[in-house]
Design an enzyme around this catalytic site. Structure first.
Site, PDB file in Angstrom:
ATOM      1  N   ASP A  37      66.674  35.666  47.326  1.00  0.00           N
ATOM      2  CA  ASP A  37      67.947  35.667  48.349  1.00  0.00           C
ATOM      3  C   ASP A  37      67.791  36.644  49.494  1.00  0.00           C
ATOM      4  O   ASP A  37      67.007  37.917  48.909  1.00  0.00           O
ATOM      5  CB  ASP A  37      69.068  35.574  47.501  1.00  0.00           C
ATOM      6  CG  ASP A  37      70.461  34.999  48.158  1.00  0.00           C
ATOM      7  OD1 ASP A  37      70.905  35.542  49.207  1.00  0.00           O
ATOM      8  OD2 ASP A  37      70.817  34.035  47.915  1.00  0.00           O
ATOM      9  N   ASN A  90      66.795  26.158  49.046  1.00  0.00           N
ATOM     10  CA  ASN A  90      68.164  25.837  49.104  1.00  0.00           C
ATOM     11  C   ASN A  90      69.015  26.651  50.198  1.00  0.00           C
ATOM     12  O   ASN A  90      70.204  26.356  50.620  1.00  0.00           O
ATOM     13  CB  ASN A  90      68.854  25.771  47.824  1.00  0.00           C
ATOM     14  CG  ASN A  90      70.381  25.935  47.663  1.00  0.00           C
ATOM     15  OD1 ASN A  90      70.861  25.012  47.778  1.00  0.00           O
ATOM     16  ND2 ASN A  90      70.762  27.262  47.381  1.00  0.00           N
ATOM     17  N   TYR A 156      74.544  22.452  62.625  1.00  0.00           N
ATOM     18  CA  TYR A 156      74.449  22.247  60.996  1.00  0.00           C
ATOM     19  C   TYR A 156      74.023  20.827  60.698  1.00  0.00           C
ATOM     20  O   TYR A 156      72.863  20.406  59.874  1.00  0.00           O
ATOM     21  CB  TYR A 156      75.827  22.569  60.368  1.00  0.00           C
ATOM     22  CG  TYR A 156      75.593  22.533  58.829  1.00  0.00           C
ATOM     23  CD1 TYR A 156      75.081  23.483  58.078  1.00  0.00           C
ATOM     24  CD2 TYR A 156      76.081  21.367  58.145  1.00  0.00           C
ATOM     25  CE1 TYR A 156      75.211  23.521  56.554  1.00  0.00           C
ATOM     26  CE2 TYR A 156      76.116  21.297  56.811  1.00  0.00           C
ATOM     27  CZ  TYR A 156      75.607  22.385  56.072  1.00  0.00           C
ATOM     28  OH  TYR A 156      75.559  22.290  54.599  1.00  0.00           O
ATOM     29  N   LYS A 160      70.610  19.679  59.074  1.00  0.00           N
ATOM     30  CA  LYS A 160      70.151  18.937  57.759  1.00  0.00           C
ATOM     31  C   LYS A 160      69.431  17.428  57.836  1.00  0.00           C
ATOM     32  O   LYS A 160      68.951  17.155  57.109  1.00  0.00           O
ATOM     33  CB  LYS A 160      71.725  18.693  57.148  1.00  0.00           C
ATOM     34  CG  LYS A 160      72.211  20.092  56.606  1.00  0.00           C
ATOM     35  CD  LYS A 160      71.357  20.654  55.548  1.00  0.00           C
ATOM     36  CE  LYS A 160      72.024  22.212  55.092  1.00  0.00           C
ATOM     37  NZ  LYS A 160      71.297  22.652  54.223  1.00  0.00           N
ATOM     38  N   THR A 191      81.886  26.068  46.587  1.00  0.00           N
ATOM     39  CA  THR A 191      81.136  27.207  46.716  1.00  0.00           C
ATOM     40  C   THR A 191      81.554  28.137  47.659  1.00  0.00           C
ATOM     41  O   THR A 191      82.771  27.860  48.454  1.00  0.00           O
ATOM     42  CB  THR A 191      79.620  26.900  46.910  1.00  0.00           C
ATOM     43  OG1 THR A 191      79.592  26.455  48.644  1.00  0.00           O
ATOM     44  CG2 THR A 191      78.994  25.809  46.228  1.00  0.00           C
TER      45      THR A 191
HETATM   46  P1  NAD Z   1      76.591  30.029  49.435  1.00  0.00           P
HETATM   47  O1  NAD Z   1      76.934  30.340  50.885  1.00  0.00           O
HETATM   48  O2  NAD Z   1      77.355  30.120  48.321  1.00  0.00           O
HETATM   49  O3  NAD Z   1      75.110  30.250  49.205  1.00  0.00           O
HETATM   50  C1  NAD Z   1      74.119  30.316  50.086  1.00  0.00           C
HETATM   51  C2  NAD Z   1      72.938  31.167  49.898  1.00  0.00           C
HETATM   52  O4  NAD Z   1      71.973  31.380  50.945  1.00  0.00           O
HETATM   53  C3  NAD Z   1      73.826  32.747  49.955  1.00  0.00           C
HETATM   54  O5  NAD Z   1      73.411  33.468  48.584  1.00  0.00           O
HETATM   55  C4  NAD Z   1      72.766  33.376  50.990  1.00  0.00           C
HETATM   56  O6  NAD Z   1      72.918  34.701  50.710  1.00  0.00           O
HETATM   57  C5  NAD Z   1      71.584  32.811  51.036  1.00  0.00           C
HETATM   58  N1  NAD Z   1      71.045  32.783  52.341  1.00  0.00           N
HETATM   59  C6  NAD Z   1      71.529  32.696  53.628  1.00  0.00           C
HETATM   60  N2  NAD Z   1      70.783  33.028  54.703  1.00  0.00           N
HETATM   61  C7  NAD Z   1      69.514  33.186  54.028  1.00  0.00           C
HETATM   62  C8  NAD Z   1      68.139  33.604  54.318  1.00  0.00           C
HETATM   63  N3  NAD Z   1      67.964  33.606  55.700  1.00  0.00           N
HETATM   64  N4  NAD Z   1      67.142  33.875  53.436  1.00  0.00           N
HETATM   65  C9  NAD Z   1      67.584  33.932  52.159  1.00  0.00           C
HETATM   66  N5  NAD Z   1      68.861  33.416  51.874  1.00  0.00           N
HETATM   67  C10 NAD Z   1      69.574  33.140  52.574  1.00  0.00           C
HETATM   68  O7  NAD Z   1      76.459  28.360  50.147  1.00  0.00           O
HETATM   69  P2  NAD Z   1      76.223  27.145  48.982  1.00  0.00           P
HETATM   70  O8  NAD Z   1      77.438  26.113  49.504  1.00  0.00           O
HETATM   71  O9  NAD Z   1      75.798  27.300  47.680  1.00  0.00           O
HETATM   72  O10 NAD Z   1      74.970  26.359  49.857  1.00  0.00           O
HETATM   73  C11 NAD Z   1      73.744  26.148  49.353  1.00  0.00           C
HETATM   74  C12 NAD Z   1      72.897  25.145  50.195  1.00  0.00           C
HETATM   75  O11 NAD Z   1      73.730  24.024  49.931  1.00  0.00           O
HETATM   76  C13 NAD Z   1      72.769  25.318  51.674  1.00  0.00           C
HETATM   77  O12 NAD Z   1      71.946  24.994  52.185  1.00  0.00           O
HETATM   78  C14 NAD Z   1      74.224  24.474  52.302  1.00  0.00           C
HETATM   79  O13 NAD Z   1      73.935  23.895  53.516  1.00  0.00           O
HETATM   80  C15 NAD Z   1      73.928  23.262  51.293  1.00  0.00           C
HETATM   81  N6  NAD Z   1      75.240  22.449  51.159  1.00  0.00           N
HETATM   82  C16 NAD Z   1      76.355  22.892  50.828  1.00  0.00           C
HETATM   83  C17 NAD Z   1      77.487  22.232  50.540  1.00  0.00           C
HETATM   84  C18 NAD Z   1      78.639  22.559  50.006  1.00  0.00           C
HETATM   85  O14 NAD Z   1      79.874  21.753  50.128  1.00  0.00           O
HETATM   86  N7  NAD Z   1      78.712  23.882  49.761  1.00  0.00           N
HETATM   87  C19 NAD Z   1      77.384  20.743  50.939  1.00  0.00           C
HETATM   88  C20 NAD Z   1      76.211  20.184  51.076  1.00  0.00           C
HETATM   89  C21 NAD Z   1      75.017  21.113  51.334  1.00  0.00           C
END
Ligand code: NAD
Length: 252
Positions: A37, A90, A156, A160, A191
């Site tokens: 991360d 992720n 976004y 995706k 989250t």
């Molecule tokens: P989150 O913000 O809780 O976690 C995202 C993590 O990615 C964080 O720890 C952040 O520090 C890390 N990150 C950001 N930029 C980075 C970089 N350049 N290099 C390394 N790490 C980096 O969000 P989440 O909801 O857990 O999202 C995780 C994934 O799931 C994302 O790709 C998001 O688009 C996808 N997603 C989330 C949802 C939702 O509803 N939460 C739905 C569909 C998809």
């Protein structure tokens, strides 16, 4: 899950939300986990959670947009753990909510850079290492935003859709090396990312989950279970699939 115990898993964005849940699930299933991360505190916290339950994990500070850093992190994981069997690409950011005509190019670049370039960089080096070590399985985090459109978050959604396409291409190229590549397409997951959208407001959350048939957000664990399944031997004939894990969002 079959075929996870004793293997090595790399999870990016593992310092929070879905990535943390997946890292913990991999460890519960007996994998050695590389927690990557850009957020050191969040990543170290995930490692502590895994160690407290008796698992093995190590933190790697990584910006997934930095190709050189991705290459050296993948190399370090192989040196430290003796290989790389699974990866969950992720890490992601949401960008700014605004109509396309009001989106800035800076925001576009930032979102595409983390969400799409980041997955590309990771795939490039993970696939090479796995091919040299006899195979593996990779899961990218796309989203329902990679399957349908919506107003307000065009960078976004574009990123995706790109992840879903990249997943299919990688799966086709890597099949002969014994590597499976899939994506999970979560709906709304509770989250920090979604909390940023809703501001912790219950009515806003209700509105956010309204397009999902099940009318609730997923827990991060429900997405993690799908990721570990797709990496396991239980999914041995599944590749190239952007799999909705969305409470019925795209079924409608
Ligand atoms: P989150 O913000 O809780 O976690 C995202 C993590 O990615 C964080 O720890 C952040 O520090 C890390 N990150 C950001 N930029 C980075 C970089 N350049 N290099 C390394 N790490 C980096 O969000 P989440 O909801 O857990 O999202 C995780 C994934 O799931 C994302 O790709 C998001 O688009 C996808 N997603 C989330 C949802 C939702 O509803 N939460 C739905 C569909 C998809």
């Amino acid at each position: 899950m079959n075929g996870i115990d004793g293997k090595v898993a790399l999870v990016t964005g593992a310092g929070s939300g879905i990535g943390r849940a997946t890292a913990v699930r991999f460890a519960e299933a007996g994998a050695h986990v590389a927690v990557a991360d850009i957020d050191t505190d969040g990543g170290e916290e995930t490692v502590s959670l895994i160690e407290e339950m008796g698992g093995e994990a190590r933190f790697y500070e990584l910006d997934v947009t930095d190709e050189t850093a991705v290459e050296s992190t993948v190399g370090a994981v192989v040196d430290d753990f003796g290989g790389l069997d699974f990866a969950h690409n992720n890490a992601g950011i949401e960008g700014t909510v605004a109509p396309l005509t009001e989106q800035s190019l800076d925001d576009w670049d930032a979102v595409i850079s983390v969400n799409l370039r980041g997955v590309f960089c990771c795939l490039k080096y993970e696939l090479a290492v796995m091919a040299d070590h006899g195979g593996g399985a990779i899961v990218n985090t796309a989203s329902v935003a990679g399957l349908v459109g919506a107003a307000g978050l065009s960078p976004y959604y574009a990123s995706k859709h790109g992840v879903a396409g990249l997943t299919k291409c990688a799966a086709i190229e890597a099949a002969e090396d014994g590597i499976r590549v899939n994506a999970v397409c979560p709906g709304v997951v509770d989250t920090p990312m979604v909390q940023r959208f809703t501001g912790g407001d219950e009515a806003a959350m209700e509105q956010t989950v309204a397009p999902q048939a099940m009318k609730r957000a997923a827990s991060p664990d429900e997405i993690a279970d799908a990721v570990v399944y797709l990496c396991s031997d239980d999914a041995s004939f599944v590749t190239g699939v952007p799999m909705p894990v969305d409470g019925g969002y795209v079924a409608q």
